[in-house]
Design an enzyme around this catalytic site. Structure first.
Site, PDB file in Angstrom:
ATOM      1  CE  LYS A  10     -33.592-135.066 -44.851  1.00 11.24           C
ATOM      2  NZ  LYS A  10     -32.790-136.312 -45.037  1.00 11.24           N
ATOM      3  CE1 TYR A  50     -30.677-135.382 -50.035  1.00 10.55           C
ATOM      4  CE2 TYR A  50     -32.994-135.330 -50.639  1.00 10.55           C
ATOM      5  CZ  TYR A  50     -31.991-135.182 -49.692  1.00 10.55           C
ATOM      6  OH  TYR A  50     -32.321-134.822 -48.412  1.00 10.55           O
ATOM      7  CB  THR A  92     -26.652-139.619 -41.587  1.00  9.81           C
ATOM      8  OG1 THR A  92     -25.833-138.560 -42.086  1.00  9.81           O
ATOM      9  CG2 THR A  92     -27.713-139.962 -42.612  1.00  9.81           C
ATOM     10  CG  ASN A 113     -32.148-138.158 -41.849  1.00 11.38           C
ATOM     11  OD1 ASN A 113     -32.916-137.532 -42.577  1.00 11.38           O
ATOM     12  ND2 ASN A 113     -30.861-138.273 -42.096  1.00 11.38           N
ATOM     13  CG  HIS A 116     -30.235-131.758 -46.373  1.00 10.76           C
ATOM     14  ND1 HIS A 116     -29.334-132.697 -46.812  1.00 10.76           N
ATOM     15  CD2 HIS A 116     -29.803-130.567 -46.876  1.00 10.76           C
ATOM     16  CE1 HIS A 116     -28.414-132.097 -47.560  1.00 10.76           C
ATOM     17  NE2 HIS A 116     -28.689-130.809 -47.616  1.00 10.76           N
ATOM     18  CD  GLU A 127     -27.262-128.791 -50.287  1.00  5.92           C
ATOM     19  OE1 GLU A 127     -26.907-129.970 -50.470  1.00  5.92           O
ATOM     20  OE2 GLU A 127     -27.416-128.297 -49.148  1.00  5.92           O
TER      21      GLU A 127
HETATM   22  P1  CMP Z   1     -29.433-136.075 -46.124  1.00  2.70           P
HETATM   23  O1  CMP Z   1     -28.493-135.300 -45.293  1.00  2.70           O
HETATM   24  O2  CMP Z   1     -30.692-135.407 -46.526  1.00  2.70           O
HETATM   25  O3  CMP Z   1     -28.673-136.540 -47.459  1.00  2.70           O
HETATM   26  C1  CMP Z   1     -28.890-137.764 -48.094  1.00  2.70           C
HETATM   27  C2  CMP Z   1     -29.945-138.572 -47.424  1.00  2.70           C
HETATM   28  O4  CMP Z   1     -30.023-139.906 -47.837  1.00  2.70           O
HETATM   29  C3  CMP Z   1     -29.619-138.650 -45.955  1.00  2.70           C
HETATM   30  O5  CMP Z   1     -29.837-137.404 -45.357  1.00  2.70           O
HETATM   31  C4  CMP Z   1     -30.515-139.782 -45.505  1.00  2.70           C
HETATM   32  O6  CMP Z   1     -31.779-139.349 -45.088  1.00  2.70           O
HETATM   33  C5  CMP Z   1     -30.652-140.599 -46.777  1.00  2.70           C
HETATM   34  N1  CMP Z   1     -29.993-141.875 -46.593  1.00  2.70           N
HETATM   35  C6  CMP Z   1     -28.698-142.090 -46.340  1.00  2.70           C
HETATM   36  N2  CMP Z   1     -28.455-143.395 -46.217  1.00  2.70           N
HETATM   37  C7  CMP Z   1     -29.638-144.009 -46.387  1.00  2.70           C
HETATM   38  C8  CMP Z   1     -30.042-145.364 -46.353  1.00  2.70           C
HETATM   39  N3  CMP Z   1     -29.161-146.348 -46.134  1.00  2.70           N
HETATM   40  N4  CMP Z   1     -31.328-145.627 -46.572  1.00  2.70           N
HETATM   41  C9  CMP Z   1     -32.227-144.643 -46.814  1.00  2.70           C
HETATM   42  N5  CMP Z   1     -31.894-143.313 -46.841  1.00  2.70           N
HETATM   43  C10 CMP Z   1     -30.621-143.031 -46.622  1.00  2.70           C
END
Ligand code: CMP
Length: 139
Positions: A10, A50, A92, A113, A116, A127
């Site tokens: 990311k 998403y 996550t 984070n 993904h 995907e």
């Molecule tokens: P990802 O695995 O890319 O899939 C969905 C993403 O939403 C997740 O990783 C997080 O980065 C993001 N995400 C999940 N919960 C939150 C949250 N409470 N606030 C902001 N981003 C979030």
């Protein structure tokens, strides 16, 4: 079984020049990077990717973040690739991620984070097809 999974490094990872460090952890976990490209996601691509989260309160923030800088999209291959990749990513929320995982080592927050990964082989196929054509994947 040998599986493929879809991975994204990311914008918080590309911004801090961590693509090599993260790829080293992926490869050390026994996964092979069989396709990889650095792109700037459009808002349309991020929204499609998403779509399952579009009713969540963080959806707008998520699209903003994923289009804020370059990302590296990848196809990873290996035995039980989906689970193996989820293990090396960690939870996550980086504050809940296990020691030694990508998110424990590198993630900034639950939103930023670093990585993904697909949650199941069926999702992985969808995907992967959004970002790669068959001839870009070389196993
Ligand atoms: P990802 O695995 O890319 O899939 C969905 C993403 O939403 C997740 O990783 C997080 O980065 C993001 N995400 C999940 N919960 C939150 C949250 N409470 N606030 C902001 N981003 C979030």
């Amino acid at each position: 079984a040998i599986e493929r999974t879809f991975s994204i490094l990311k914008p918080d990872a590309t911004e801090r020049n961590l693509t090599g460090a993260i790829n080293a952890l992926i490869e050390k976990a026994g996964l092979r990077i069989v396709a990889q490209k650095r792109i700037r996601m459009t808002r349309e691509q991020a929204g499609t990717f998403y779509a399952v989260h579009k009713e969540r309160p963080f959806f707008g923030e998520l699209v903003d973040f994923m289009t804020s800088g370059p990302v590296v999209v990848q196809v990873l291959e290996g035995e039980n690739a989906v689970l193996k990749h989820r293990d090396v990513m960690g939870a996550t929320d980086p504050s809940k991620a296990a020691d030694g995982t990508i998110r424990k080592l590198h993630a900034k927050s639950i939103g930023e984070n670093s990585v993904h990964g697909s949650d199941a082989p069926e999702t992985a196929a969808i995907e992967i097809a959004q970002f790669f054509s068959g001839n870009e994947i070389v196993g």
